[in-house]
Design a protein around this motif. Structure first.
Motif, PDB file in Angstrom:
ATOM      1  N   ASP A  94       0.826  -1.211   0.000  1.00  0.00           N
ATOM      2  CA  ASP A  94       0.000   0.000   0.000  1.00  0.00           C
ATOM      3  C   ASP A  94       0.862   1.264   0.000  1.00  0.00           C
ATOM      4  OD1 ASP A  94      -1.366  -2.233   0.755  1.00  0.00           O
ATOM      5  OD2 ASP A  94      -2.366  -1.330   2.473  1.00  0.00           O
ATOM      6  N   ALA A  95       0.542   2.181  -0.895  1.00  0.00           N
ATOM      7  CA  ALA A  95       1.318   3.416  -1.010  1.00  0.00           C
ATOM      8  C   ALA A  95       1.308   4.228   0.276  1.00  0.00           C
ATOM      9  CB  ALA A  95       0.780   4.256  -2.165  1.00  0.00           C
ATOM     10  N   ARG A  96       0.242   4.113   1.060  1.00  0.00           N
ATOM     11  CA  ARG A  96       0.155   4.891   2.303  1.00  0.00           C
ATOM     12  C   ARG A  96       1.210   4.463   3.325  1.00  0.00           C
ATOM     13  NH1 ARG A  96      -2.733   1.725   6.009  1.00  0.00           N
ATOM     14  NH2 ARG A  96      -3.650  -0.118   5.048  1.00  0.00           N
ATOM     15  N   ILE A 127       7.845  -8.231  -4.177  1.00  0.00           N
ATOM     16  CA  ILE A 127       7.140  -7.222  -3.386  1.00  0.00           C
ATOM     17  C   ILE A 127       7.530  -5.844  -3.916  1.00  0.00           C
ATOM     18  CG2 ILE A 127       6.937  -6.165  -1.116  1.00  0.00           C
ATOM     19  CD1 ILE A 127       5.492  -8.839  -1.331  1.00  0.00           C
ATOM     20  N   LYS A 128       6.526  -5.088  -4.330  1.00  0.00           N
ATOM     21  CA  LYS A 128       6.782  -3.772  -4.922  1.00  0.00           C
ATOM     22  C   LYS A 128       6.641  -2.687  -3.860  1.00  0.00           C
ATOM     23  CE  LYS A 128       5.024  -2.879  -9.039  1.00  0.00           C
ATOM     24  NZ  LYS A 128       4.069  -2.439 -10.090  1.00  0.00           N
ATOM     25  N   LEU A 129       7.715  -1.900  -3.704  1.00  0.00           N
ATOM     26  CA  LEU A 129       7.775  -0.827  -2.708  1.00  0.00           C
ATOM     27  C   LEU A 129       8.208   0.466  -3.373  1.00  0.00           C
ATOM     28  CD1 LEU A 129       9.818  -3.018  -0.272  1.00  0.00           C
ATOM     29  CD2 LEU A 129       7.641  -2.025   0.436  1.00  0.00           C
ATOM     30  N   ALA A 130       7.690   1.592  -2.907  1.00  0.00           N
ATOM     31  CA  ALA A 130       8.143   2.890  -3.408  1.00  0.00           C
ATOM     32  C   ALA A 130       9.579   3.130  -2.950  1.00  0.00           C
ATOM     33  CB  ALA A 130       7.244   4.007  -2.887  1.00  0.00           C
ATOM     34  N   LEU A 291       8.220  11.457  -7.488  1.00  0.00           N
ATOM     35  CA  LEU A 291       8.066  10.469  -6.425  1.00  0.00           C
ATOM     36  C   LEU A 291       6.822  10.769  -5.599  1.00  0.00           C
ATOM     37  CD1 LEU A 291       9.011   8.107  -4.648  1.00  0.00           C
ATOM     38  CD2 LEU A 291      10.526   9.727  -3.451  1.00  0.00           C
ATOM     39  N   ALA A 292       6.669  12.029  -5.188  1.00  0.00           N
ATOM     40  CA  ALA A 292       5.503  12.409  -4.385  1.00  0.00           C
ATOM     41  C   ALA A 292       4.211  12.209  -5.169  1.00  0.00           C
ATOM     42  CB  ALA A 292       5.636  13.871  -3.941  1.00  0.00           C
ATOM     43  N   GLU A 293       4.215  12.614  -6.423  1.00  0.00           N
ATOM     44  CA  GLU A 293       3.036  12.455  -7.272  1.00  0.00           C
ATOM     45  C   GLU A 293       2.679  10.982  -7.452  1.00  0.00           C
ATOM     46  OE1 GLU A 293       2.102  14.518 -11.409  1.00  0.00           O
ATOM     47  OE2 GLU A 293       3.414  12.776 -11.681  1.00  0.00           O
ATOM     48  N   GLY A 294       3.698  10.150  -7.683  1.00  0.00           N
ATOM     49  CA  GLY A 294       3.463   8.730  -7.874  1.00  0.00           C
ATOM     50  C   GLY A 294       2.842   8.071  -6.658  1.00  0.00           C
ATOM     51  N   ALA A 300      -4.414   6.987  -4.497  1.00  0.00           N
ATOM     52  CA  ALA A 300      -5.732   7.337  -5.045  1.00  0.00           C
ATOM     53  C   ALA A 300      -6.382   6.115  -5.688  1.00  0.00           C
ATOM     54  CB  ALA A 300      -5.603   8.471  -6.056  1.00  0.00           C
ATOM     55  N   ASP A 301      -5.598   5.334  -6.424  1.00  0.00           N
ATOM     56  CA  ASP A 301      -6.123   4.109  -7.034  1.00  0.00           C
ATOM     57  C   ASP A 301      -6.571   3.126  -5.957  1.00  0.00           C
ATOM     58  OD1 ASP A 301      -5.713   4.982  -9.596  1.00  0.00           O
ATOM     59  OD2 ASP A 301      -3.810   3.941  -9.883  1.00  0.00           O
ATOM     60  N   HIS A 302      -5.789   3.035  -4.886  1.00  0.00           N
ATOM     61  CA  HIS A 302      -6.122   2.135  -3.790  1.00  0.00           C
ATOM     62  C   HIS A 302      -7.436   2.547  -3.135  1.00  0.00           C
ATOM     63  CE1 HIS A 302      -5.546   0.341   0.311  1.00  0.00           C
ATOM     64  NE2 HIS A 302      -5.112  -0.664  -0.409  1.00  0.00           N
ATOM     65  N   GLN A 303      -7.594   3.851  -2.878  1.00  0.00           N
ATOM     66  CA  GLN A 303      -8.818   4.345  -2.248  1.00  0.00           C
ATOM     67  C   GLN A 303     -10.027   4.170  -3.163  1.00  0.00           C
ATOM     68  OE1 GLN A 303      -8.896   5.098   0.927  1.00  0.00           O
ATOM     69  NE2 GLN A 303      -6.679   4.813   1.023  1.00  0.00           N
ATOM     70  N   LYS A 304      -9.821   4.359  -4.454  1.00  0.00           N
ATOM     71  CA  LYS A 304     -10.917   4.182  -5.421  1.00  0.00           C
ATOM     72  C   LYS A 304     -11.379   2.733  -5.445  1.00  0.00           C
ATOM     73  CE  LYS A 304     -12.203   4.935 -10.262  1.00  0.00           C
ATOM     74  NZ  LYS A 304     -11.742   5.388 -11.612  1.00  0.00           N
TER      75      LYS A 304
END
Length: 313
Positions: A94-96, A127-130, A291-294, A300-304
């Motif tokens: 999760d991006a959060r 595992i994908k991480l920012a 980075l911040a935008e991504g 946003a996709d997760h919340q949607k």
């Protein structure tokens, strides 16, 4: 005559930048990916619709929340895709959690456990991480536990160096998003492939890794056109959208290798600690902004997706 896609496969591992079952079957990539935006598409994809409905029904009966169901659906789709590719399925934390090392590690382990419940071993998962400092530290911990990581949203040499130092399995430098930023900043419509800022960024990272004996895989991502892809032919991995895969499949021109370990430009090893990382990232407006935008867009996709599933429940 051999098409460009087949020629590219002779020198680069081709990854499908999609989680759509039909596209994976059509293009037969080595690896693929899954994330909330791709799960959203899968909910209306005939090839995955039945799976999604079964998982939603089972989750509702088990009393799962919409947030928990998002996690389950993401892994369910990844498990299905894992049977279609010989390599790995990248699955996003999760991006959060991008600025929380401890929680990122915990979530990654939950993802691996969920895959194992479905009969998919950790050797089939990335595992994908920012590529934040905290995300990179999480990757370092996970790699030592034998859980391979894909560090994404990578826009700068500072991020690439820190990922290498952490022993990350793979990095995903974003070509197209770098180019987008520079086009807007410089008021340009296009660049020649060799002058493309996104292409040049990946070439520099590739040279740094290969000339210093770094094993981390470089996977160029986020392409806007096939010229960018051709300019990185020979890179370890390239993740490419179905539309561009199709375009290359129709192209019968000759593809010249652009990158190889033997031709890598020698670069000195760079020392990178947390203070240097943050200073370098702060001094690069493009990397800091993208980075911040991504991270915001991933969230946003997760919340949607949570909202869509809540409505379906």
């Amino acid at each position: 005559m051999t098409n460009v896609l087949d020629q590219l496969r002779e020198m680069t591992t081709v990854v499908a930048d999609t989680g759509e079952v039909a596209a994976v079957k059509k293009y037969e990539p080595v690896d693929c990916t899954t994330n909330p935006s791709l799960v959203l598409k899968a909910l209306t994809d005939p090839a995955s619709g039945d799976l999604m409905e079964r998982e939603l029904e089972a989750g509702c009966k088990a009393g799962l929340t919409a947030t928990q169901l998002v996690d389950v659906l993401t892994v369910a789709m990844g498990a299905e895709l894992s049977a279609l590719v010989p390599g790995r399925v990248s699955t996003e934390v999760d991006a959060r959690l991008s600025f929380d090392t401890e929680k990122s590690v915990a979530r990654a382990r939950e993802i691996i456990a969920e895959y194992e419940k479905r009969g998919v071993g950790k050797e089939k998962v990335l595992i994908k991480l920012a590529s934040t400092w905290e995300g990179i530290r999480a990757a370092e911990i996970l790699q030592k536990d034998g859980i391979d990581c894909n560090l994404t949203l990578l826009f700068s040499m500072a991020q690439a160096v820190a990922c290498a130092d952490a022993g990350a399995f793979l990095i995903s430098p974003f070509v197209g998003r770098i180019t987008d930023w520079h086009k807007k900043a410089e008021g340009r419509d296009s660049y020649a492939p060799d002058e493309d800022p996104g292409v040049k960024s990946v070439r520099r990272i590739y040279d740094y890794y290969k000339s210093n004996g770094i094993d981390t895989i470089v996977m160029g991502a986020s392409f806007r056109n096939t010229d960018q892809i051709k300019a990185l032919a020979g890179c370890d991995n390239l993740t490419i959208s179905p539309a561009l895969l199709d375009e290359m499949k129709q192209d019968t021109s000759t593809l010249t290798r652009a990158l190889s370990p033997e031709s890598a430009v020698q670069m000195d090893r760079i020392e990178m600690d947390e203070a240097t990382f943050r200073w370098e990232l702060n001094g690069d407006p493009m990397a800091a902004e993208k980075l911040a935008e991504g991270i915001r867009n991933f969230d946003a996709d997760h919340q949607k997706l949570i909202e869509v599933i809540a409505e379906r429940m």
